[in-house]
Write a protein that holds these residues in place. Sequence first.
Motif, PDB file in Angstrom:
ATOM      1  N   GLY A 141       0.828  -1.214   0.000  1.00 52.10           N
ATOM      2  CA  GLY A 141       0.000   0.000   0.000  1.00 52.10           C
ATOM      3  C   GLY A 141       0.851   1.248   0.000  1.00 52.10           C
ATOM      4  O   GLY A 141       0.544   2.232  -0.681  1.00 52.10           O
ATOM      5  N   LYS A 142       1.944   1.232   0.779  1.00 56.14           N
ATOM      6  CA  LYS A 142       2.844   2.390   0.802  1.00 56.14           C
ATOM      7  C   LYS A 142       3.478   2.607  -0.568  1.00 56.14           C
ATOM      8  O   LYS A 142       3.616   3.734  -1.024  1.00 56.14           O
ATOM      9  CB  LYS A 142       3.937   2.184   1.847  1.00 56.14           C
ATOM     10  N   HIS A 143       3.867   1.505  -1.229  1.00 56.45           N
ATOM     11  CA  HIS A 143       4.445   1.631  -2.560  1.00 56.45           C
ATOM     12  C   HIS A 143       3.438   2.222  -3.543  1.00 56.45           C
ATOM     13  O   HIS A 143       3.783   3.083  -4.363  1.00 56.45           O
ATOM     14  CB  HIS A 143       4.909   0.256  -3.068  1.00 56.45           C
ATOM     15  N   ILE A 144       2.182   1.753  -3.436  1.00 57.09           N
ATOM     16  CA  ILE A 144       1.150   2.274  -4.342  1.00 57.09           C
ATOM     17  C   ILE A 144       0.967   3.769  -4.141  1.00 57.09           C
ATOM     18  O   ILE A 144       0.920   4.551  -5.089  1.00 57.09           O
ATOM     19  CB  ILE A 144      -0.188   1.523  -4.119  1.00 57.09           C
ATOM     20  N   ASN A 145       0.859   4.205  -2.874  1.00 56.87           N
ATOM     21  CA  ASN A 145       0.693   5.636  -2.586  1.00 56.87           C
ATOM     22  C   ASN A 145       1.877   6.448  -3.115  1.00 56.87           C
ATOM     23  O   ASN A 145       1.707   7.521  -3.720  1.00 56.87           O
ATOM     24  CB  ASN A 145       0.555   5.868  -1.073  1.00 56.87           C
ATOM     25  N   LEU A 146       3.093   5.901  -2.891  1.00 61.66           N
ATOM     26  CA  LEU A 146       4.290   6.612  -3.317  1.00 61.66           C
ATOM     27  C   LEU A 146       4.323   6.785  -4.835  1.00 61.66           C
ATOM     28  O   LEU A 146       4.582   7.882  -5.341  1.00 61.66           O
ATOM     29  CB  LEU A 146       5.535   5.844  -2.847  1.00 61.66           C
ATOM     30  N   TYR A 147       4.016   5.716  -5.564  1.00 59.41           N
ATOM     31  CA  TYR A 147       4.116   5.786  -7.013  1.00 59.41           C
ATOM     32  C   TYR A 147       2.957   6.554  -7.646  1.00 59.41           C
ATOM     33  O   TYR A 147       3.111   7.142  -8.717  1.00 59.41           O
ATOM     34  CB  TYR A 147       4.250   4.379  -7.601  1.00 59.41           C
ATOM     35  N   PHE A 148       1.805   6.535  -6.962  1.00 61.22           N
ATOM     36  CA  PHE A 148       0.730   7.389  -7.454  1.00 61.22           C
ATOM     37  C   PHE A 148       1.083   8.862  -7.291  1.00 61.22           C
ATOM     38  O   PHE A 148       0.818   9.690  -8.163  1.00 61.22           O
ATOM     39  CB  PHE A 148      -0.589   7.081  -6.733  1.00 61.22           C
ATOM     40  N   LEU A 149       1.704   9.205  -6.145  1.00 60.38           N
ATOM     41  CA  LEU A 149       2.158  10.585  -5.934  1.00 60.38           C
ATOM     42  C   LEU A 149       3.234  10.963  -6.965  1.00 60.38           C
ATOM     43  O   LEU A 149       3.237  12.067  -7.503  1.00 60.38           O
ATOM     44  CB  LEU A 149       2.710  10.751  -4.516  1.00 60.38           C
ATOM     45  N   ALA A 150       4.153  10.026  -7.213  1.00 55.44           N
ATOM     46  CA  ALA A 150       5.206  10.280  -8.196  1.00 55.44           C
ATOM     47  C   ALA A 150       4.602  10.477  -9.584  1.00 55.44           C
ATOM     48  O   ALA A 150       5.020  11.363 -10.345  1.00 55.44           O
ATOM     49  CB  ALA A 150       6.200   9.122  -8.211  1.00 55.44           C
ATOM     50  N   LEU A 151       3.596   9.655  -9.907  1.00 57.12           N
ATOM     51  CA  LEU A 151       2.944   9.771 -11.208  1.00 57.12           C
ATOM     52  C   LEU A 151       2.256  11.123 -11.355  1.00 57.12           C
ATOM     53  O   LEU A 151       2.329  11.775 -12.399  1.00 57.12           O
ATOM     54  CB  LEU A 151       1.930   8.632 -11.373  1.00 57.12           C
ATOM     55  N   PHE A 152       1.603  11.578 -10.270  1.00 58.71           N
ATOM     56  CA  PHE A 152       0.944  12.889 -10.308  1.00 58.71           C
ATOM     57  C   PHE A 152       1.981  14.010 -10.450  1.00 58.71           C
ATOM     58  O   PHE A 152       1.762  14.991 -11.169  1.00 58.71           O
ATOM     59  CB  PHE A 152       0.115  13.103  -9.035  1.00 58.71           C
ATOM     60  N   GLY A 153       3.106  13.851  -9.777  1.00 57.34           N
ATOM     61  CA  GLY A 153       4.174  14.848  -9.886  1.00 57.34           C
ATOM     62  C   GLY A 153       4.709  14.945 -11.310  1.00 57.34           C
ATOM     63  O   GLY A 153       4.934  16.043 -11.833  1.00 57.34           O
ATOM     64  N   VAL A 154       4.903  13.776 -11.937  1.00 59.56           N
ATOM     65  CA  VAL A 154       5.368  13.773 -13.331  1.00 59.56           C
ATOM     66  C   VAL A 154       4.334  14.446 -14.236  1.00 59.56           C
ATOM     67  O   VAL A 154       4.683  15.231 -15.130  1.00 59.56           O
ATOM     68  CB  VAL A 154       5.650  12.334 -13.802  1.00 59.56           C
ATOM     69  N   ALA A 155       3.053  14.160 -13.994  1.00 57.63           N
ATOM     70  CA  ALA A 155       1.993  14.770 -14.792  1.00 57.63           C
ATOM     71  C   ALA A 155       1.968  16.289 -14.615  1.00 57.63           C
ATOM     72  O   ALA A 155       1.723  17.033 -15.574  1.00 57.63           O
ATOM     73  CB  ALA A 155       0.645  14.170 -14.426  1.00 57.63           C
ATOM     74  N   SER A 156       2.226  16.752 -13.377  1.00 61.58           N
ATOM     75  CA  SER A 156       2.259  18.198 -13.122  1.00 61.58           C
ATOM     76  C   SER A 156       3.396  18.866 -13.891  1.00 61.58           C
ATOM     77  O   SER A 156       3.220  19.931 -14.498  1.00 61.58           O
ATOM     78  CB  SER A 156       2.417  18.467 -11.619  1.00 61.58           C
TER      79      SER A 156
END
Length: 601
Positions: A66-81
């Motif tokens: 779950g922590k990995h999922i949260n981390l990579y979703f945040l990273a994905l949003f950062g890349v999109a930004s």
Amino acid sequence: MSAPKERYKGSLATLKGLLPFLAPYKKEFMLAGIALLVAAGATLAIPYAFKQMIDLGFGTAGTKGGKHINLYFLALFGVASVLAIATAARFYMVSWLGERVTADLRNAIYRHVVAQSPQFFETTQTGEVLSRLTTDTTLIQTLVGTSISMGLRNALLCIGGLVMLFVTSTKLASLIIVLLAAVVLPIVLFGRRVRKLSRASQDRIADTSALAGEILNAMPTVQAFTHEKLESQRFSTSVESAFATALQRIRARSLLTVVAILLVFGANVFVLWLGAQAVIGGSMTAGELGQFILYATIVAGAIGALSEVIGEAQRAAGATERLLELLAVSSPIRSPSRPQVLPPRAVNGASLALHGVSFHYPSRPHSPALLDISLDIHPGENVAIVGPSGAGKSTLFQLLLRFYDPQRGDILLDDVDIRTLDLHALRDAIGIVPQDTVVFSADAMENIRYGRADASDEEVITAAKLAAAHEFIQKLPQGYRSFLGERGVRLSGGQRQRIAIARALLKNPPLLLLDEATSALDAESERLVQGALEVAMKGRTTLVIAHRLATVQRADRIIVMEHGRIVEIGTHASLTAQGGLYASLAELQFSQDHGAATDTR
């Protein structure tokens, strides 16, 4: 329009001609390039983030997963930004560049065209020039403001995506490379055809614009001869020809797009099927396959977009070729690099001398307009030039203004060869009232002020009074601020003539040329203007072209021309006594005038 010596061949060579217009904006291109690199990098990072999310997030059970999922979703949003900001910055910069370069190009072309001699407009339709200023430059705007950026972006995505495909799976990437190589051939084959068709399409559009401009400027004549239907049919034929040519271009581009997309995605589907078999066999993880699929999609989309960009570039290359041809045209009439200066203006005007002047128009090389003209005109002299139509009278004025240069002979203004003078200095010393009066789409004040841009309102009004134009201008709805319509359509012929006379008087030149200056006036207006011109002639040298001999009887000398030659010189009395051409013209005109007066009584 005569073709330039150098022909631009091949799209790449043609587009290099735009470099002088791009060079001043290196900083802006650099900023756009940085934004482009950041946006491309962010796009290429997204598939890797998905792989990490799948393999390390979904592939790990429990809280840690779950922590990995949260981390990579945040990273994905950062890349999109980052992608969003960089894309917006790139769009702004390249759009600014497109608008700026197009504006510079239009200004350069217009500056170049208005500096051409009348010879240029003998062979070039104004509608064609307007088409190049609008349609062709719009294609350049698309190229600079969109196509170049999209081409570079998709090239980066294609290269970066291919690299990441090899990083993900060398075997599958190699297969894709082999299959995608087949896409290059149709792009190259159809690219050349699209370019030729694009040039032909733009030519047909220019023809249509030229036809429309010619007819719209002659609507009273068209309607007077009831040719509305005929001209509509001619325009419709021209439009349909342009449509048919454009349709050929569209078909070629459509075929190019279909072939490219089918080959690209067909190759991708086959390779991805092989990848799915590898995941089932355990030689590739689900995340790696997902990453490969995304990179393959990016590469396929980039190649498809590149085919579109190439099509746009081909169209822009055709437009660029036409614009560069226009810019390459060189006017034969130029100011010398080291012009001489006219002597200070004399109190009684300028002297003028023609020595053995012969001339034929470039479009009529075998029909001489002037033959061995020699003439000396003293400062302050009032000289009338008469003769039948086609004798060369107006041609003489065109040579004095240096719209053309004679093939033989010299013209001296105040003992200075006019070819050694700066063109503006020469023309500033000459005022002209042409036979075909030009009134601009502006108010009466600005139309008269065209004679001298820095003139005050009081000086404009004074010139109008001298030209007997003040009274009718005051009666207009807004007086001197009344809009006169395109080509002065709100004025009568005589009123337009008086506006032109006021413009020449405001200029106050030492040499005044009057080409049938009173031809469009009624008897009362002619009397008023003739009196005003006699006052204006004082202190300057005046040449008057006139068909109505009654207006030139008091000239100091009368020059009689026929078939491009001077056949008689003298005063009204001496020429009448000679019994030559002038006497014949005078007898014919005065007997007609007497007959008309008798009929009126």
